[in-house]
Design a protein around this motif. Structure first.
Motif, mmCIF file in Angstrom:
data_model
loop_
_atom_site.group_PDB
_atom_site.id
_atom_site.type_symbol
_atom_site.label_atom_id
_atom_site.label_comp_id
_atom_site.label_asym_id
_atom_site.label_seq_id
_atom_site.Cartn_x
_atom_site.Cartn_y
_atom_site.Cartn_z
ATOM 1 N N VAL A 110 0.868 -1.179 0.000
ATOM 2 C CA VAL A 110 0.000 0.000 0.000
ATOM 3 C C VAL A 110 0.904 1.228 0.000
ATOM 4 O O VAL A 110 2.041 1.170 0.466
ATOM 5 C CB VAL A 110 -0.961 0.036 1.212
ATOM 6 N N VAL A 111 0.384 2.318 -0.526
ATOM 7 C CA VAL A 111 1.192 3.528 -0.709
ATOM 8 C C VAL A 111 0.607 4.666 0.120
ATOM 9 O O VAL A 111 -0.612 4.835 0.173
ATOM 10 C CB VAL A 111 1.212 3.933 -2.207
ATOM 11 N N SER A 112 1.469 5.449 0.761
ATOM 12 C CA SER A 112 0.997 6.609 1.525
ATOM 13 C C SER A 112 0.405 7.639 0.565
ATOM 14 O O SER A 112 0.729 7.651 -0.621
ATOM 15 C CB SER A 112 2.157 7.236 2.315
ATOM 16 N N GLN A 113 -0.449 8.508 1.083
ATOM 17 C CA GLN A 113 -1.120 9.496 0.237
ATOM 18 C C GLN A 113 -0.143 10.407 -0.488
ATOM 19 O O GLN A 113 -0.382 10.795 -1.626
ATOM 20 C CB GLN A 113 -2.109 10.327 1.056
ATOM 21 N N ASP A 114 0.979 10.727 0.163
ATOM 22 C CA ASP A 114 1.952 11.615 -0.505
ATOM 23 C C ASP A 114 2.912 10.849 -1.427
ATOM 24 O O ASP A 114 3.829 11.419 -2.002
ATOM 25 C CB ASP A 114 2.732 12.447 0.521
ATOM 26 N N ARG A 115 2.686 9.528 -1.550
ATOM 27 C CA ARG A 115 3.447 8.652 -2.452
ATOM 28 C C ARG A 115 4.939 8.541 -2.101
ATOM 29 O O ARG A 115 5.749 8.173 -2.941
ATOM 30 C CB ARG A 115 3.303 9.085 -3.929
ATOM 31 N N THR A 116 5.319 8.819 -0.854
ATOM 32 C CA THR A 116 6.733 8.700 -0.482
ATOM 33 C C THR A 116 7.036 7.410 0.276
ATOM 34 O O THR A 116 8.198 7.080 0.484
ATOM 35 C CB THR A 116 7.205 9.888 0.395
ATOM 36 N N ALA A 117 5.984 6.679 0.697
ATOM 37 C CA ALA A 117 6.212 5.462 1.480
ATOM 38 C C ALA A 117 5.293 4.340 1.013
ATOM 39 O O ALA A 117 4.149 4.583 0.648
ATOM 40 C CB ALA A 117 5.974 5.739 2.958
ATOM 41 N N THR A 118 5.829 3.105 1.035
ATOM 42 C CA THR A 118 5.020 1.924 0.764
ATOM 43 C C THR A 118 5.246 0.929 1.905
ATOM 44 O O THR A 118 6.326 0.910 2.504
ATOM 45 C CB THR A 118 5.387 1.238 -0.571
ATOM 46 N N ALA A 119 4.233 0.132 2.187
ATOM 47 C CA ALA A 119 4.365 -0.875 3.235
ATOM 48 C C ALA A 119 3.650 -2.151 2.817
ATOM 49 O O ALA A 119 2.653 -2.110 2.096
ATOM 50 C CB ALA A 119 3.762 -0.365 4.539
#
Length: 127
Positions: A110-119
């Motif tokens: 899944v990707v954070s809303q600001d597109r800087t992190a995935t987990a």
């Protein structure tokens, strides 16, 4: 002594990622409940935001060498990531590698809303 399955969160992120973005991606993947470790590619394992996240949840950071990640087949495929790292998803590959040889993903990337992190989260028997 028998231990239950080990849960590891794999994280992929950009250089300027914030603790909030890592937290958000991890929460979207299923959260920190029962987490044994967080994992990422070796050259990002000492990122300040990641160290803060690990401290906050009281878990170690598992650094996964790039050549190990490169051999891991992931359900999510990003062309840019594949060209750079040789695997479709750093988060998924790191989670699988750190959770042990028979690990399986229980939460795909899944990707954070600001597109800087995935987990992503994997479960396995440990290294």
């Amino acid at each position: 002594m028998e231990y239950g399955p080990m849960k590891v969160a794999g994280l992929g992120f950009k250089q300027d990622v914030t603790l909030a973005s890592l937290r958000e991606a991890l929460a979207a993947a299923g959260g920190s409940d029962g987490l044994a470790a967080v994992a990422t590619i070796s050259d990002k394992a000492d990122a300040e935001a990641l160290k803060q996240l690990a401290r906050e949840y009281g878990v170690p950071i598992r650094a996964v060498p790039a050549d190990v990640l490169a051999g891991i087949d992931t359900p999510t495929q990003s062309r840019r990531i594949t060209e750079t790292f040789g695997t479709g998803s750093v988060a998924e590959a790191a989670a699988l590698a750190a959770a042990g040889p028979r690990a399986r993903l229980i939460a795909t990337r899944v990707v954070s809303q600001d597109r800087t992190a995935t987990a992503a989260i994997a479960e396995g028997d440990g290294p």
